[in-house]
Design a protein around this motif. Structure first.
Motif, PDB file in Angstrom:
ATOM      1  N   GLY A  10       7.599   5.674  10.869  1.00  0.00           N
ATOM      2  CA  GLY A  10       7.239   5.485   9.473  1.00  0.00           C
ATOM      3  C   GLY A  10       8.490   5.141   8.680  1.00  0.00           C
ATOM      4  O   GLY A  10       9.605   5.228   9.200  1.00  0.00           O
ATOM      5  N   SER A  14       9.174   9.457   4.977  1.00  0.00           N
ATOM      6  CA  SER A  14       7.723   9.612   5.129  1.00  0.00           C
ATOM      7  C   SER A  14       7.339  10.929   5.799  1.00  0.00           C
ATOM      8  O   SER A  14       6.162  11.284   5.835  1.00  0.00           O
ATOM      9  N   LYS A  16       8.844  11.997   9.043  1.00  0.00           N
ATOM     10  CA  LYS A  16       8.962  11.931  10.504  1.00  0.00           C
ATOM     11  C   LYS A  16       9.688  13.142  11.081  1.00  0.00           C
ATOM     12  O   LYS A  16       9.223  13.769  12.031  1.00  0.00           O
ATOM     13  N   TYR A 185       3.205   7.366  10.117  1.00  0.00           N
ATOM     14  CA  TYR A 185       2.931   7.640   8.711  1.00  0.00           C
ATOM     15  C   TYR A 185       3.054   6.342   7.902  1.00  0.00           C
ATOM     16  O   TYR A 185       4.037   5.606   8.056  1.00  0.00           O
ATOM     17  N   TYR A 186       2.089   6.088   7.035  1.00  0.00           N
ATOM     18  CA  TYR A 186       2.217   4.940   6.130  1.00  0.00           C
ATOM     19  C   TYR A 186       1.739   5.340   4.746  1.00  0.00           C
ATOM     20  O   TYR A 186       0.996   6.321   4.569  1.00  0.00           O
ATOM     21  N   GLN A 187       2.184   4.581   3.749  1.00  0.00           N
ATOM     22  CA  GLN A 187       1.821   4.840   2.367  1.00  0.00           C
ATOM     23  C   GLN A 187       1.241   3.572   1.741  1.00  0.00           C
ATOM     24  O   GLN A 187       1.642   2.460   2.099  1.00  0.00           O
ATOM     25  N   SER A 193       6.834   5.330  -3.019  1.00  0.00           N
ATOM     26  CA  SER A 193       7.428   6.151  -1.961  1.00  0.00           C
ATOM     27  C   SER A 193       8.951   6.045  -1.969  1.00  0.00           C
ATOM     28  O   SER A 193       9.655   7.056  -1.833  1.00  0.00           O
ATOM     29  N   LYS A 238       6.965  -2.364   7.112  1.00  0.00           N
ATOM     30  CA  LYS A 238       5.692  -1.659   7.274  1.00  0.00           C
ATOM     31  C   LYS A 238       4.644  -2.582   7.883  1.00  0.00           C
ATOM     32  O   LYS A 238       3.929  -2.193   8.822  1.00  0.00           O
ATOM     33  N   ASN A 256      -2.345   7.986   6.679  1.00  0.00           N
ATOM     34  CA  ASN A 256      -1.968   7.615   5.324  1.00  0.00           C
ATOM     35  C   ASN A 256      -1.573   8.893   4.595  1.00  0.00           C
ATOM     36  O   ASN A 256      -2.420   9.700   4.235  1.00  0.00           O
ATOM     37  N   ASN A 257      -0.265   9.088   4.418  1.00  0.00           N
ATOM     38  CA  ASN A 257       0.196  10.308   3.750  1.00  0.00           C
ATOM     39  C   ASN A 257       0.786   9.990   2.377  1.00  0.00           C
ATOM     40  O   ASN A 257       1.798  10.559   1.960  1.00  0.00           O
ATOM     41  N   SER A 258       0.156   9.062   1.674  1.00  0.00           N
ATOM     42  CA  SER A 258       0.618   8.676   0.341  1.00  0.00           C
ATOM     43  C   SER A 258       0.736   9.874  -0.587  1.00  0.00           C
ATOM     44  O   SER A 258       1.627   9.939  -1.439  1.00  0.00           O
ATOM     45  N   PHE A 260       1.264  12.912   0.469  1.00  0.00           N
ATOM     46  CA  PHE A 260       2.129  13.898   1.114  1.00  0.00           C
ATOM     47  C   PHE A 260       1.480  15.291   1.161  1.00  0.00           C
ATOM     48  O   PHE A 260       2.106  16.311   0.860  1.00  0.00           O
TER      49      PHE A 260
END
Length: 277
Positions: A10, A14, A16, A185-187, A193, A238, A256-258, A260
């Motif tokens: 990620g 993010s 990791k 992990y992506y946002q 971010s 990304k 998707n941990n936008s 968090f």
């Protein structure tokens, strides 16, 4: 087959490293042997952190010029492919005088031409996989599979995306017998971010990120600068990473941990990991 390799990827910040540590603790509670290799680990079995690579001629020149330190260098050097010499200078930084250190670090693996860099990295991953197959141990890698090589080949060298994708597929092929898994992990909003990361991390970290992402081949060819340049690069990265992951046959969990929200993420990760043990 049970997995022997869990990889976290990620963009910076993010989660990791924190998640890698969580997974290691999870495995510990299950009494499953594991080795955790977070970003910057000086004994990483599949990466080159603070390791210089020189030819035999360059090695002889260094040991000849710094004769009083030749014994030290000879005691820490390893042999790589094609009779190359690998010097883990960062691991032994305290023992190496500054003048010699400045000479050696010029030959860091991550400063090498991309063809040689790729050759060395493939050999490293293959060697790791060959050893890991024989052990009853799960390795946990933070950012070694995608982030590090993609940053080198994209940010530093601005290679065609097709070449980068092809190289990552080659890396993946070396580890398939380990039944690897990847958690990514992506946002939704990279700009948001990155601004969060900037607020949390040091000025030095951000200045280095600006230099790395905007002042090398990728950034220079697109006239990228400052915070906006960092955002533009990470948006590109990304997309490249998602395209690569979606085309790999490796078991994967994309999160998707936008927001968090770690409790939700960890619950999904725990369920995912437990099916691979």
């Amino acid at each position: 087959m049970k997995t022997k390799l869990i990889m976290l990827e990620g963009i910076p910040g993010s989660g990791k490293t924190t998640t890698s540590e969580y997974i290691s603790k999870l495995l510990n509670t299950k009494e499953i042997n594991n080795d955790l290799y977070i970003e910057g680990h000086l004994d990483h079995p599949a990466d080159y952190e603070g390791i210089a690579c020189v030819t035999e001629k360059q090695y002889r020149n260094i040991t000849s010029k710094y004769k009083e330190h030749a014994t030290l260098i000879e005691s820490i050097v390893n042999r790589g492919v094609n009779n190359l010499y690998l010097i883990p200078y960062l691991k032994y930084k305290k023992l190496i005088p500054n003048a010699l250190l400045k000479v050696v670090e010029q030959y860091d693996v991550y400063n090498l031409p991309n063809e040689l860099y790729c050759q060395l990295l493939l050999c490293r991953w293959k060697s790791f996989a060959d050893n890991a197959k024989k052990e009853s141990m799960i390795s946990i890698f933070d950012c070694a599979f995608l982030q590090n090589p993609i940053n080198t080949l994209l940010a530093r060298d601005d290679l065609p995306i097709s070449e980068i994708k092809r190289f990552i597929v080659e890396l993946a092929d070396t580890i398939m017998e380990l039944n690897p898994v990847i958690i990514y992990y992506y946002q939704d909003n990279i700009e948001e971010s990155v601004k969060k990361i900037k607020a949390k991390r040091s000025t030095e970290w951000f200045e280095h990120a600006v230099w790395y992402y905007t002042k090398q081949q990728f950034g220079q060819s697109r006239n990228l600068n400052g915070l906006e340049g960092v955002i533009n690069y990470l948006e590109e990265r990304k997309q490249v990473e998602l395209e690569i992951i979606n085309n790999l046959t490796i078991a994967k969990l994309l999160l998707n941990n936008s927001s968090f929200t770690w409790e939700s993420s960890y619950k999904q990760i725990r369920t995912f990991i437990e099916t691979k043990l």
